[in-house]
Scaffold this active site. Sequence first.
Site, short mmCIF file in Angstrom:
data_model
loop_
_atom_site.label_atom_id
_atom_site.label_comp_id
_atom_site.label_asym_id
_atom_site.label_seq_id
_atom_site.Cartn_x
_atom_site.Cartn_y
_atom_site.Cartn_z
N GLU A 1 0.82 -1.22 0.00
CA GLU A 1 0.00 0.00 0.00
C GLU A 1 0.85 1.27 0.00
O GLU A 1 0.48 2.27 -0.62
CB GLU A 1 -0.90 -0.02 1.24
N ASP A 2 2.00 1.23 0.67
CA ASP A 2 2.77 2.46 0.89
C ASP A 2 4.03 2.59 0.05
O ASP A 2 4.72 3.61 0.14
CB ASP A 2 3.16 2.56 2.38
#
Length: 354
Positions: free
Chosen positions: A95-96
């Site tokens: 996600e990051d």
Amino acid sequence: MDAIATYSILNFNVEIPDWLQDCLRAASSAAEEPVGDHTLLIAEAFKFAYQLHQGQSRKSGEPYIAHPVAVADLLRDLGGNSTMIAAGFLHDVVEDTEITPEEIESRFGVEVRNLVEGVTKLSKFNFSSKTERQAENFRRMFLAMAADIRVIVVKLADRLHNMRTLEYLKPQKQGQIAQETRDIFAPLANRLGIGCFKWELEDLAFKYLERDAYREIQSLVAERRSDREQRLKEVSELLRERIQKTGVHCVDISSRPKHLYGIYQKMQRQNKGFHEIYDIAAMRVIVETKEECYRALAVVHDLFRPIPGRFKDYIGLPKPNRYQSLHTVVNRLYCSPTEVHIRTLEMHHVAEWG
């Protein structure tokens, strides 16, 4: 998996738990001494997460890697294996960062990939519960989305650490996350039988949703702590002596305070003030076998007067989340009633860690 390169623990600008330091040291010397694949997996997952999150910070200002380390630490405390711990380190990288699930699989295997991918999907889930019925639907959908129940456990550890650091967010965001935690995550922890997560999640949500009530109960519990601890110490010493005289091996006798939200709920449910709630803390008696649980109960009821209607046999009839224990409340001369829980070590592990 190839052994990771030698590197110094001192290079990491974040607190490293002792168990992780041991893994990193062992992995560093893998060329000289054989090291298990589990140790290498954990060490490599930490190193990879550290590199990917470098330069990122939490709202608190601490390096972002502190969060994955805390999540992995919680999973290890739960008894999670190396795959779960590795997923704890890596749960935010898809996600990051620019890393793909395929890259995670090539480095760490399909199991770690599936856990990380599952947590990533759940993180995108949008909660907007307004009623208990809707919240229950969300909980069911959440469980259905996770093909592997370990995905839920990793997500619960992620939420617990986020709740522990909620103070750094704006009040509106604090309220939103705390409400989600109370409606969705604490009940999920309860459903999986992870009592230690459930209680802390509920107390932390309580802290942000009913701030005044939380501070008041926290203060009242602290006021009575010394007297309560002395009273419970006397009871435990007496109980241990009497139980052991019957030939039952008493593994442990301890006391634990009821969690703050549980006290608040009882006050609301029974329409009572704090000083009318007597079971602020409970005695916990741990023995070796199921049969010894009932023998220890007989000692408790022989030593003190049981209060009618307050005995519950969760060993004969376990709760849906597999919780087992004998609960009784007894009166002692010149003292307020005392709640006693009796269980085996195995039952205790299930009650605390699921």
